[in-house]
Scaffold this motif. Structure first.
Motif, PDB file in Angstrom:
ATOM      1  N   THR B  68       0.896  -1.136  -0.001  1.00 14.63           N
ATOM      2  CA  THR B  68       0.152  -0.014   0.029  1.00 14.63           C
ATOM      3  C   THR B  68       0.898   1.371   0.005  1.00 14.63           C
ATOM      4  O   THR B  68       1.578   1.574   0.873  1.00 14.63           O
ATOM      5  N   ILE B  69       0.937   2.111  -1.021  1.00 17.05           N
ATOM      6  CA  ILE B  69       1.842   2.934  -1.058  1.00 17.05           C
ATOM      7  C   ILE B  69       1.036   4.178  -1.425  1.00 17.05           C
ATOM      8  O   ILE B  69       0.512   4.334  -2.817  1.00 17.05           O
ATOM      9  N   GLU B  70       0.850   5.335  -0.653  1.00 11.46           N
ATOM     10  CA  GLU B  70       0.069   6.535  -1.044  1.00 11.46           C
ATOM     11  C   GLU B  70       0.862   7.209  -1.925  1.00 11.46           C
ATOM     12  O   GLU B  70       2.067   7.652  -1.729  1.00 11.46           O
ATOM     13  N   ALA B  71       0.406   7.570  -3.249  1.00 15.96           N
ATOM     14  CA  ALA B  71       1.134   7.700  -4.412  1.00 15.96           C
ATOM     15  C   ALA B  71       1.212   9.293  -4.406  1.00 15.96           C
ATOM     16  O   ALA B  71       2.312   9.681  -4.921  1.00 15.96           O
ATOM     17  N   THR B  72       0.088  10.158  -4.344  1.00 17.01           N
ATOM     18  CA  THR B  72       0.240  11.558  -4.516  1.00 17.01           C
ATOM     19  C   THR B  72      -1.187  12.261  -4.062  1.00 17.01           C
ATOM     20  O   THR B  72      -1.705  11.345  -3.433  1.00 17.01           O
ATOM     21  N   SER B  73      -1.355  13.297  -4.493  1.00 10.55           N
ATOM     22  CA  SER B  73      -2.533  14.192  -3.936  1.00 10.55           C
ATOM     23  C   SER B  73      -2.987  14.790  -5.093  1.00 10.55           C
ATOM     24  O   SER B  73      -2.369  15.285  -6.049  1.00 10.55           O
ATOM     25  N   LEU B  74      -4.430  14.930  -5.120  1.00 10.38           N
ATOM     26  CA  LEU B  74      -5.256  15.798  -6.070  1.00 10.38           C
ATOM     27  C   LEU B  74      -5.544  16.981  -5.640  1.00 10.38           C
ATOM     28  O   LEU B  74      -6.863  17.341  -5.925  1.00 10.38           O
ATOM     29  N   VAL B  75      -5.088  17.594  -4.945  1.00  9.14           N
ATOM     30  CA  VAL B  75      -5.379  18.944  -4.457  1.00  9.14           C
ATOM     31  C   VAL B  75      -5.062  19.804  -5.544  1.00  9.14           C
ATOM     32  O   VAL B  75      -4.416  19.562  -6.433  1.00  9.14           O
ATOM     33  N   VAL B 105      -7.345  12.917  -1.944  1.00  9.57           N
ATOM     34  CA  VAL B 105      -8.444  13.548  -2.684  1.00  9.57           C
ATOM     35  C   VAL B 105      -9.065  14.621  -1.852  1.00  9.57           C
ATOM     36  O   VAL B 105      -9.801  14.163  -0.635  1.00  9.57           O
ATOM     37  N   PRO B 106      -9.187  15.908  -1.955  1.00  9.72           N
ATOM     38  CA  PRO B 106      -9.623  17.006  -0.988  1.00  9.72           C
ATOM     39  C   PRO B 106     -11.112  17.003  -1.130  1.00  9.72           C
ATOM     40  O   PRO B 106     -11.781  17.511  -0.197  1.00  9.72           O
ATOM     41  N   ASN B 107     -11.686  17.205  -2.245  1.00  4.74           N
ATOM     42  CA  ASN B 107     -13.114  17.612  -2.596  1.00  4.74           C
ATOM     43  C   ASN B 107     -13.568  16.884  -3.782  1.00  4.74           C
ATOM     44  O   ASN B 107     -12.796  16.086  -4.618  1.00  4.74           O
ATOM     45  N   ALA B 149     -18.916  14.474   2.328  1.00  2.00           N
ATOM     46  CA  ALA B 149     -20.091  13.579   2.370  1.00  2.00           C
ATOM     47  C   ALA B 149     -20.180  13.184   0.946  1.00  2.00           C
ATOM     48  O   ALA B 149     -20.281  11.726   0.420  1.00  2.00           O
ATOM     49  N   PRO B 150     -20.299  14.092  -0.019  1.00  2.00           N
ATOM     50  CA  PRO B 150     -20.604  13.685  -1.453  1.00  2.00           C
ATOM     51  C   PRO B 150     -19.191  13.046  -2.006  1.00  2.00           C
ATOM     52  O   PRO B 150     -19.433  12.158  -2.898  1.00  2.00           O
ATOM     53  N   VAL B 151     -17.965  13.335  -1.525  1.00  2.41           N
ATOM     54  CA  VAL B 151     -16.854  12.666  -2.127  1.00  2.41           C
ATOM     55  C   VAL B 151     -17.038  11.079  -2.053  1.00  2.41           C
ATOM     56  O   VAL B 151     -16.655  10.319  -2.451  1.00  2.41           O
ATOM     57  N   VAL B 152     -17.307  10.997  -0.578  1.00  2.00           N
ATOM     58  CA  VAL B 152     -17.325   9.471  -0.152  1.00  2.00           C
ATOM     59  C   VAL B 152     -18.436   8.781  -0.874  1.00  2.00           C
ATOM     60  O   VAL B 152     -18.211   7.635  -1.336  1.00  2.00           O
TER      61      VAL B 152
END
Lengths: 325, 325
Positions: B68-75, B105-107, B149-152
């Motif tokens: 499990t490797i957290e790869a990056t961020s989509l901010v 993922v922020p939003n 909430a809508p993201v999840v």
């Protein structure tokens, strides 16, 4: 959303710079810290520290609440030049009341010097492995116990308490992993000689918590009382505090540590030596375990000494509490 | 007698450079490491790392056995310039099979990008404290949950698993100690939204083992299952591994860590960030807990990346295993 909160967070200073107190069940209510910085820490420093600085170091440690401070070593001066000033240093500590100031003593000649200085506590330095006994003491494990025997006997006759260090209790750089039974055998030997405290040293920092528990269990089964045991961890692989937690959970109440993490290791440039007293105190304070130590005063002492040594303290707590250090 | 044994000891290399395996009772037999180096570690690096280096970093981590490797961020790219290349990086990882590559993922806009990239796991980044929610997310805790909430919901509809980060679970630089009840409330909120894993973050590294146990106990009492919990410790005060041990003793089986200890903290110049994956693996291996990770390969990866970043790894295990580093 920055996800880099620390960039804007205020520094932790003042009363907030302490952990929240949340005790955990089954841990001791009080721990005695055996501070080894002035001896075990400084002896690894190449540049000789002036005697007056050492005396101030011990005084500052005592002012921060440490009550057992291993002050120096009475080995032959040419073997450890850093501690060759023991006869000048020890008298400078005579005004410290309520503070135990043990001194390392290798043999009967060292004991003579200790008695002449009025030392009330000494420590002898044994090895759990033959390889290290040969290299450090130039004799076998049995021969080293034979060398210690008259030291302990005479010390006790003088009313001097004797701690026995047991190095390489978990791993040895020549022999690899060290079986618990081998440590138990040497520990029983030292205890049988009359040492009232045994410090179990992870000299190369390889131990993990299960190994710590297994050794403590084996020592208990062999009749060495828990109250006679101290643990002495090195942070070479970052394991020291986790191992300390395992020892506390087993009931150990004496922990060796070095102010500021003083104590080098050539495997890892200056950064990883003895367990830093400050990192230990942070955990103990968070756990609600009394030590009597003022963390801010202790960390300030380590910052002061780091300035005298010309390099930053490797203690993470010292750095966190002193971001400008 | 030198009492400075390390000066003459051989370096720990080869098969000997592993801890002795001594399991402790009551611990899990296997732990999943959630590697955060490429995201949580690199985002704190000022100099932007080339996309190809990041891709090689993730490939090397996978080759060392991390699954499990957290790869990056989509901010938004302007918020975290270091991770602005997510759309170029993620496709370079498409050949990795059997490896989960979650992305922050922020939003909803970030989720749109994640879906477009074919991401199968995401993480949202919440806060246990109002102060940090305001500063990091520019909204209250409740408002942030409403944003998630809508993201999840949409992610789950797409079959995408969602991890919820909970930062400042133990202390907050503005608010001080964080009560467990407050963390439980936000954790239940995230869990109720449909997050299948909650990562409990000690963002400023102040926690101690009793506080860890108390929070885990409180979460269990509130109905959050242990299997949904991960711990995410920072080593700012040197407490990360001791806290991890406490979490393992409680039954936690997912632990976040960062290869080489990557991840800065301005309180303590580069030396104290996330728990180093290597230090964690050393302990777990000693405890006989399976991780699937090849420690030597992982440490070599951190040495390689440190070379690219131009500074040594803060991991003690990496330094100990690579004395020339």
């Amino acid at each position: 959303m920055t996800e880099t909160p620390e960039e804007r967070a205020p520094a932790a200073t003042g009363p907030a710079a302490l952990p929240m107190r949340v005790p955990a069940p089954g841990l001791p209510s009080r721990v005695r810290i055996h501070e080894v910085g002035p001896r075990d820490g400084l002896q690894n420093e190449r540049a000789v520290v002036p005697t007056e600085v050492k005396a101030e170091f011990v005084h500052r440690l005592a002012a921060a609440g440490l009550t057992t401070i291993e002050a120096t070593s009475l080995v032959r001066p040419e073997w450890v030049p850093q501690l060759a000033d023991a006869e000048r240093l020890y008298p400078l500590l005579g005004d410290l009341t309520g503070v135990e100031l043990p001194v390392l003593v290798p043999n009967e000649r060292g004991l003579d010097r200790a008695i002449a200085l009025g030392v009330r506590r000494i420590a002898v330095f044994g090895s759990a492995t033959e390889s290290f006994a040969r290299r450090n003491l130039n004799r076998s494990v049995d021969e080293s116990l034979a060398m210690f025997a008259p030291v302990v006997e005479r010390a006790r006759a003088e009313g001097i308490a004797v701690r026995g260090y047991l190095s390489m209790c978990f791993g040895d750089p020549w022999e690899g992993p060290v079986p618990a039974g081998q440590v138990v055998s040497v520990a029983r030997g030292l205890y049988g000689l009359g040492c009232t405290e045994l410090s179990l040293g992870d000299t190369i920092g390889v131990a993990t918590p299960g190994q710590v528990r297994a050794l403590l269990t084996a020592l208990g089964a062999a009749g060495v009382p828990l109250s006679a045991l101290a643990v002495h961890f090195h942070d070479t692989y970052g394991q020291a505090l986790a191992n300390t937690l395992a020892a506390l959970e087993h009931g150990v109440t004496t922990v060796d540590a070095s102010a500021g993490g003083l104590g080098g290791c050539p495997y890892a440039r200056s950064a990883t030596g003895n367990l830093a007293t400050e990192d230990l105190v942070w955990m103990l304070r968070g756990l609600g375990i009394e030590t009597g130590v003022d963390l801010a005063g202790l960390a300030a002492t380590s910052v002061w000494l780091a300035g005298r040594l010309g390099r930053p303290s490797p203690s993470r707590t010292v750095r966190a509490l002193n971001p400008e250090d």
